[in-house]
Design a protein around this motif. Sequence first.
Motif, PDB file in Angstrom:
ATOM      1  N   SER A  96      15.396  13.925  77.979  1.00 15.70           N
ATOM      2  CA  SER A  96      16.198  14.990  78.581  1.00 15.70           C
ATOM      3  C   SER A  96      17.359  14.472  79.411  1.00 15.70           C
ATOM      4  N   ASN A  97      17.355  13.159  79.741  1.00 12.66           N
ATOM      5  CA  ASN A  97      18.497  12.636  80.504  1.00 12.66           C
ATOM      6  C   ASN A  97      19.559  11.997  79.622  1.00 12.66           C
ATOM      7  N   LEU A  98      19.390  12.112  78.295  1.00 13.95           N
ATOM      8  CA  LEU A  98      20.359  11.473  77.403  1.00 13.95           C
ATOM      9  C   LEU A  98      21.323  12.515  76.853  1.00 13.95           C
ATOM     10  N   ASP A  99      22.481  12.055  76.390  1.00 12.66           N
ATOM     11  CA  ASP A  99      23.415  13.018  75.813  1.00 12.66           C
ATOM     12  C   ASP A  99      22.967  13.403  74.404  1.00 12.66           C
ATOM     13  N   ALA A 100      23.554  14.483  73.899  1.00 12.86           N
ATOM     14  CA  ALA A 100      23.022  15.147  72.701  1.00 12.86           C
ATOM     15  C   ALA A 100      22.902  14.202  71.497  1.00 12.86           C
ATOM     16  N   SER A 101      23.934  13.399  71.238  1.00 13.61           N
ATOM     17  CA  SER A 101      23.891  12.594  70.013  1.00 13.61           C
ATOM     18  C   SER A 101      22.855  11.478  70.140  1.00 13.61           C
ATOM     19  N   LEU A 102      22.749  10.902  71.335  1.00  8.15           N
ATOM     20  CA  LEU A 102      21.767   9.848  71.555  1.00  8.15           C
ATOM     21  C   LEU A 102      20.350  10.408  71.457  1.00  8.15           C
ATOM     22  N   ARG A 103      20.218  11.647  71.885  1.00 10.01           N
ATOM     23  CA  ARG A 103      18.911  12.291  71.854  1.00 10.01           C
ATOM     24  C   ARG A 103      18.415  12.405  70.411  1.00 10.01           C
ATOM     25  N   VAL A 104      19.320  12.830  69.512  1.00  8.78           N
ATOM     26  CA  VAL A 104      18.949  12.970  68.101  1.00  8.78           C
ATOM     27  C   VAL A 104      18.555  11.609  67.542  1.00  8.78           C
ATOM     28  N   ILE A 152      12.994  22.084  69.313  1.00 12.61           N
ATOM     29  CA  ILE A 152      13.501  21.323  68.157  1.00 12.61           C
ATOM     30  C   ILE A 152      12.940  19.905  68.177  1.00 12.61           C
ATOM     31  N   GLU A 153      12.882  19.315  69.375  1.00 11.47           N
ATOM     32  CA  GLU A 153      12.269  17.995  69.496  1.00 11.47           C
ATOM     33  C   GLU A 153      10.828  18.042  69.007  1.00 11.47           C
ATOM     34  N   ALA A 154      10.107  19.043  69.454  1.00  5.40           N
ATOM     35  CA  ALA A 154       8.704  19.176  69.069  1.00  5.40           C
ATOM     36  C   ALA A 154       8.584  19.348  67.554  1.00  5.40           C
ATOM     37  N   MET A 155       9.414  20.216  66.991  1.00  4.99           N
ATOM     38  CA  MET A 155       9.334  20.517  65.562  1.00  4.99           C
ATOM     39  C   MET A 155       9.667  19.293  64.721  1.00  4.99           C
ATOM     40  N   THR A 156      10.683  18.529  65.138  1.00 15.12           N
ATOM     41  CA  THR A 156      11.142  17.436  64.283  1.00 15.12           C
ATOM     42  C   THR A 156      10.295  16.183  64.430  1.00 15.12           C
ATOM     43  N   MET A 157       9.624  16.011  65.574  1.00 22.83           N
ATOM     44  CA  MET A 157       8.925  14.749  65.797  1.00 22.83           C
ATOM     45  C   MET A 157       7.428  14.821  65.532  1.00 22.83           C
ATOM     46  N   ALA A 158       6.824  15.957  65.796  1.00 19.48           N
ATOM     47  CA  ALA A 158       5.369  15.976  65.918  1.00 19.48           C
ATOM     48  C   ALA A 158       4.647  16.289  64.614  1.00 19.48           C
ATOM     49  N   ASP A 159       3.404  15.770  64.505  1.00 22.94           N
ATOM     50  CA  ASP A 159       2.497  16.192  63.448  1.00 22.94           C
ATOM     51  C   ASP A 159       1.867  17.522  63.838  1.00 22.94           C
ATOM     52  N   GLN A 160       1.511  17.605  65.105  1.00 20.92           N
ATOM     53  CA  GLN A 160       0.875  18.807  65.637  1.00 20.92           C
ATOM     54  C   GLN A 160       1.688  19.283  66.835  1.00 20.92           C
ATOM     55  N   VAL A 161       1.942  20.571  66.899  1.00 23.39           N
ATOM     56  CA  VAL A 161       2.634  21.119  68.047  1.00 23.39           C
ATOM     57  C   VAL A 161       1.662  22.018  68.791  1.00 23.39           C
ATOM     58  N   VAL A 162       1.557  21.813  70.099  1.00 20.25           N
ATOM     59  CA  VAL A 162       0.692  22.655  70.928  1.00 20.25           C
ATOM     60  C   VAL A 162       1.612  23.470  71.832  1.00 20.25           C
ATOM     61  N   VAL A 163       1.572  24.794  71.669  1.00 17.11           N
ATOM     62  CA  VAL A 163       2.434  25.648  72.485  1.00 17.11           C
ATOM     63  C   VAL A 163       1.644  26.138  73.681  1.00 17.11           C
ATOM     64  N   LEU A 164       2.184  25.886  74.870  1.00 17.74           N
ATOM     65  CA  LEU A 164       1.531  26.343  76.095  1.00 17.74           C
ATOM     66  C   LEU A 164       2.365  27.424  76.751  1.00 17.74           C
ATOM     67  N   ASN A 165       1.673  28.374  77.366  1.00 15.08           N
ATOM     68  CA  ASN A 165       2.365  29.373  78.173  1.00 15.08           C
ATOM     69  C   ASN A 165       1.460  29.799  79.313  1.00 15.08           C
TER      70      ASN A 165
END
Lengths: 356, 300
Positions: free
Chosen positions: A165-173, A198-211
């Motif tokens: 979250s502290n990186l700029d957009a292109s570096l983040r991708v 988007i980070e969760a969707m593109t990186m993870a095998d499993q996504v856990v949504v918390l609320n």
Amino acid sequence: MSEGIQIEINNLNKHFGHLHVLKNINLSIPKGEFVALVGPSGCGKSTLLRSIAGLEKISSGDMSIAGEIVNHLPPRKRDIAMVFQSYALYPHMNVQDNLTYSLRIKGMKKKSANIEAAKVAKTIGLSELLQRYPRELSGGQRQRVAMGRAIIREPKAFLFDEPLSNLDASLRVHMRKEIRSLHDKLGATSVYVTHDQIEAMTMADQVVVLNEGEIVQQGSPLELYDSPVNKFVAGFIGSPAMNFIKGIVSSDGRSVELQFKVKQKISLKSVFTPGMTVDVGIRPEHLDINASQTNLKVAVNSMEATGSSTYYVADTEPALSFIEQGRSSIVDRENVNLYVAPEHVYLFDAKSGLAL
Amino acid sequence: MRALLASLRDGRGFDISLISITMTFLLLFCGVPLIYNAIMSFQEVDIFNLNTFIRPWVGFDNYRALFADATTLPIFYNTLVFVFFSIAGQFLVGFALALFFSLKFSGSTYLRGLFLVSWVMPGLVVGAIWNWILSGDFGILNHVLKYIGVISDNIFWRSDIHFSLWAVIIANIWLGTAFNMILLSVGLAAIPNDIYEAAQLDGANAIQRFRTITLPMMRATIGAVVSLGLIFTLQQFDLFAAITSGGPANSSNVAQYRAWEMSFKEYDFARGATISVLMIGVVMIASIIYVRSTKQEIRG
């Protein structure tokens, strides 16, 4: 305790004073999997991660790592590595000493620790920077050092607390891909906290949504996208966010009447209770502007062209957003014909928000 | 004229005029007396030529006479003992308190504020209070030590030559601890918590974290505290005046008090100036260490 489970959490609760921040969390993370914890800020995802690390004491429940109950183990005995949002590099040590800190603490001789550091530095492209201090590094380089410090230990699991979250957009991708490929190369078990779906969707095998301290849904990224269990997950996963419109199921139960000022009817994939009040969810990318048929008429209020696609907002209440691939093909902005296929219309209970 | 006014209003002229006020003040009231004092240490000064500047030049005679005096070396030794143990005591107790208050229990900030009371009290008052505490016959310190069985007979802290210097050191440690604690607290607060968390996950226990994170990251602060402590203890005059007056038999006399005695009790201004010049040298070295240690502050 089942085989191949690296982190297992049973009925975990966490209170901060009167605040109940984690409610009955049950989660098992198989060895080698990349799991993303995602949710809006304040949902408890960071607290859950810090509980796994041992930085927060859990109020009740059980947690085990690699088959061993760790409820009362301090962080240093859990053999877990964590990458912090702030990187938390040791500012008074150069990169080499930052990397070898854990090894030296364990009593490894400086010389052999430095050999390990050189190996790790090579895999993450830090070889040139070993003698530099953190203050002399760019954000991306600091991020790499933080990663290197984690992998040098070969821990039982990697924990990531919003590391990009502290990186700029292109570096983040770019770092997204790098973290994921590192995970695959090391065969590690990773838990990754992010508020960016988007980070969760593109990186993870499993996504856990918390609320609000609860696990709302967990599954593969596309499962969450295709069949959200409730309105919250539906709205959280996918970008731009899903449209929600009040609707009333028609008397034959096969279509729903959208409660715009000018009411419009769209057909459904199956039969629902007639007369029921629902929230209708339609993803912007499922509102087709160039289909041969049509079931929605709107006027366009605003449009944004990004070149690769065009984003529209309709003059409806609530405002409907939709996307067209490529350049805009709209001729008459007052009369735009849209089509949404029945299988792309989601219905949610108006009261509970649960998917119907 | 106009350009001059303009530069005074918002140019370099303004900066220079601000600096020159301070510089004039410093030169007039610190620089000139310092040099005057140094010159006096090479002159023969007595009551009769005190009002002139041109006095007989005696070279290093005053320095030779000072070191020939049998009381000088013991007094310098006392100064060394006083400075070392005062700083050590103030630093250790101050650091321990700073670490204690960094635990952030409820009410810790108020309690820490209370400790500052010792720092705002005038040295003479502190000395007067410690006179009561240290008193041989009815002092509370003797009473406590006897009660817990450390001593069996009263110690006459202020009049026993074995204890008189320690009497002042104890009071001085009490006086300076709060200042050390506050500076060290600021240093501790500047270390981000996530670094400690990272070290915990890297397997470091509390002692290892203190040794590898706290101490090295506090280096600049510690350097500043110790060198300021050196300057402050070399300045400490009130406590000597209030508690022992350097006695008995110079057993608790130190350089700074001796310089005052020489000049203003024995009216040997040249000898007093000589001691002061030697002390200026020590303080200068401390100041250089202080300035350098604050320059080297580590920023993450």
